[in-house]
Design a protein around this motif. Structure first.
Motif, PDB file in Angstrom:
ATOM      1  N   PRO A   1      -9.384 -27.532  25.387  1.00 16.38           N
ATOM      2  CA  PRO A   1      -8.314 -27.113  24.465  1.00 16.38           C
ATOM      3  C   PRO A   1      -6.931 -27.577  24.930  1.00 16.38           C
ATOM      4  N   LEU A   2      -6.690 -27.558  26.236  1.00 15.63           N
ATOM      5  CA  LEU A   2      -5.393 -28.011  26.753  1.00 15.63           C
ATOM      6  C   LEU A   2      -5.195 -29.503  26.504  1.00 15.63           C
ATOM      7  N   VAL A   3      -6.233 -30.282  26.741  1.00 15.52           N
ATOM      8  CA  VAL A   3      -6.147 -31.737  26.525  1.00 15.52           C
ATOM      9  C   VAL A   3      -5.884 -32.034  25.048  1.00 15.52           C
ATOM     10  N   LEU A   4      -6.619 -31.330  24.159  1.00 18.43           N
ATOM     11  CA  LEU A   4      -6.422 -31.539  22.719  1.00 18.43           C
ATOM     12  C   LEU A   4      -5.011 -31.137  22.299  1.00 18.43           C
ATOM     13  N   ALA A   5      -4.538 -30.016  22.850  1.00 15.86           N
ATOM     14  CA  ALA A   5      -3.189 -29.549  22.524  1.00 15.86           C
ATOM     15  C   ALA A   5      -2.138 -30.561  23.004  1.00 15.86           C
ATOM     16  N   LEU A   6      -2.363 -31.151  24.184  1.00 12.13           N
ATOM     17  CA  LEU A   6      -1.427 -32.159  24.717  1.00 12.13           C
ATOM     18  C   LEU A   6      -1.420 -33.399  23.830  1.00 12.13           C
ATOM     19  N   ILE A   7      -2.598 -33.805  23.349  1.00  9.75           N
ATOM     20  CA  ILE A   7      -2.683 -34.982  22.470  1.00  9.75           C
ATOM     21  C   ILE A   7      -1.941 -34.712  21.170  1.00  9.75           C
ATOM     22  N   VAL A   8      -2.151 -33.509  20.608  1.00  8.54           N
ATOM     23  CA  VAL A   8      -1.464 -33.147  19.356  1.00  8.54           C
ATOM     24  C   VAL A   8       0.055 -33.156  19.572  1.00  8.54           C
ATOM     25  N   ARG A   9       0.490 -32.600  20.715  1.00 12.67           N
ATOM     26  CA  ARG A   9       1.932 -32.561  21.005  1.00 12.67           C
ATOM     27  C   ARG A   9       2.506 -33.975  21.118  1.00 12.67           C
ATOM     28  N   THR A  10       1.815 -34.843  21.866  1.00 11.84           N
ATOM     29  CA  THR A  10       2.308 -36.214  22.080  1.00 11.84           C
ATOM     30  C   THR A  10       2.419 -36.955  20.755  1.00 11.84           C
ATOM     31  N   LEU A  11       1.375 -36.843  19.930  1.00  9.86           N
ATOM     32  CA  LEU A  11       1.380 -37.573  18.652  1.00  9.86           C
ATOM     33  C   LEU A  11       2.462 -37.049  17.725  1.00  9.86           C
ATOM     34  N   SER A  12       2.611 -35.720  17.651  1.00  8.90           N
ATOM     35  CA  SER A  12       3.603 -35.149  16.731  1.00  8.90           C
ATOM     36  C   SER A  12       5.026 -35.463  17.203  1.00  8.90           C
ATOM     37  N   GLN A  13       5.251 -35.433  18.524  1.00  5.96           N
ATOM     38  CA  GLN A  13       6.584 -35.796  19.027  1.00  5.96           C
ATOM     39  C   GLN A  13       6.883 -37.261  18.753  1.00  5.96           C
TER      40      GLN A  13
END
Lengths: 293, 123
Positions: free
Chosen positions: A138-150
């Motif tokens: 979940p942390l890795v997925l959340a980090l990917i979502v954050r990076t893409l959205s930023q």
């Protein structure tokens, strides 16, 4: 509109960095140190209640992002100064704490709000799952979502901070709208330009982050060159269009000599044409100066 | 822009890249472990940045980048070979026993004790 190739933009950035390597890398190192200090100063013990801890973390992250955002605008102004051969020191990082603070804070708060929204999944996973020291799915997925959205936010609103430097009298809301309109037709160029730095970032990462200072300085110089090209290309296009059509008489309100704002009684047009976007001639900042590179 | 200053700085940067590339080769030769991984990419980055607006890299920067790449590849081969040799030693009971005794004489702990402590730290 004919735009400069990414290779030429990078060449311009490299030329600037060769002449001013110390200032370019020194500014980046000082900026990173300041970000680290501000982040450390604002780290507190979280409340036991997880919802309260999440809310507290969001607030602290927002405040830190606003403080860092104003310094980031100062950093970008240093690279724009170097590109236009203007004199400025490393301590121009704090320029927007001294001049035009209101607009700088509003712009930083805008980006801070968007960054905080993008970081919500990561913060929620870290607080509710207590996985700060363990890497979980979940942390890795959340980090990917954050990076893409930023990255999407940066692509949509890339020129806004540069517009603050070039058009200091413009209202922040107008800067954000104008920045969004300026990026029309250039978003893919920006994405390709950003992705082209990935190999250099990998090299910087391999050198335990030491090379990253040089890569980030190079990247910021290239972005400044991209902004300069965006404004210059738009000016040339407007001149070419004006030359092709018979000149029409334009009447402007005496209080708005640059024609940035709509006449009194009219709302700011939502679907405006390119003529509403300021050009190089309207700039009171960098792009009105001649450069000799 | 002052072209003399630009060329002077470009040459300086290219020379720095060459020296860093050379240092990374020495780091591989003297088997300093991961040092080459830290300094070789720095030499490559500085070498690539010294290109400026020219179509090709300056000569010294070219050597610096090539030496950096060679250092990265060579260090990977050296570390890989060392790891393979060490794994073979650990899997051979006779060699493992010799290694246990040697490390015990130096540190007071056997290799098996050290591996167990490292495993506890990671957990």
């Amino acid at each position: 509109m004919v735009h400069t190739d990414a290779r030429d933009l990078k060449a311009q950035a490299r030329v600037v960095m060769i002449c001013r390597m110390g200032k370019a890398v020194g500014s980046m190192i000082l900026y990173m140190i300041l970000v680290l200090i501000i982040s450390e100063l604002t780290s507190f013990n979280l409340p036991r209640n997880k919802a309260a801890a999440l809310l507290f973390t969001i607030l602290v992250n927002f405040v830190v992002a606003v403080l860092v955002g104003v310094i980031q605008i100062g950093l970008k102004s240093i690279y724009l100064d170097m590109l236009f051969d203007n004199t400025s020191g490393i301590f121009s990082l704090f320029r927007y704490y001294r001049e035009n603070q209101n607009s700088a804070v509003v712009i930083s708060a805008f980006f801070a709000l968007l960054d905080t929204i993008c970081s919500l999944p990561v913060l929620a996973v870290l607080i509710f799952e207590e996985t700060a020291s363990v890497i979980t799915l979940p942390l890795v997925l959340a980090l990917i979502v954050r990076t893409l959205s930023q990255f999407i936010v940066r692509t949509l609103f890339f020129p806004v901070q540069y517009l603050l430097m070039d058009y200091p009298e413009m209202l922040p809301a107008a800067m954000i709208r104008t920045g969004q309109r300026l990026m029309r037709g250039r978003r893919m160029d920006y994405v390709k330009l950003s992705l082209s730095f990935i190999p250099m970032h990998l090299l910087g990462f391999m050198s335990m982050g030491i090379g990253t200072f040089w890569v980030l300085a190079y990247q910021n110089c290239t972005y400044a060159a991209f902004y300069k090209d965006m404004i210059t290309a738009r000016t040339k296009h407007k001149k070419a269009s004006a030359a092709a059509e018979p000149a029409a008489e334009k009447t402007r309100e005496p209080l708005d000599p640059q024609g940035i704002y709509p006449p009194p009684g009219e709302a700011y047009p939502e679907d405006s044409t390119e003529e509403d976007i300021p050009s190089e001639e309207d700039a009171s900042g960098y792009t009105s100066q001649d450069t000799d590179m | 822009m002052d072209m003399t200053l630009y060329r002077f700085n470009q040459e300086k940067q290219a020379r720095l890249s060459f020296l860093i590339g050379l240092a990374s080769i020495f780091a591989v030769v003297f088997r300093t472990g991961l040092t080459a991984y830290f300094i070789a990419p720095l030499g490559i980055i500085i070498g690539l940045l010294s290109k400026g607006a020219d179509p090709v890299l300056p000569r010294q920067a070219r050597f610096g980048v090539i030496l950096g790449v060679i250092a990265l590849v060579a260090n990977t081969l050296v570390l890989g070979f060392t790891f393979v040799q060490f794994s073979r030693m650990l899997s051979d009971p006779v060699q493992r026993e010799i290694l246990n005794e040697t490390i015990y004489k130096q540190t007071g702990l056997t290799l098996d004790d050290l591996i167990q402590r490292a495993g506890n730290l990671i957990r």
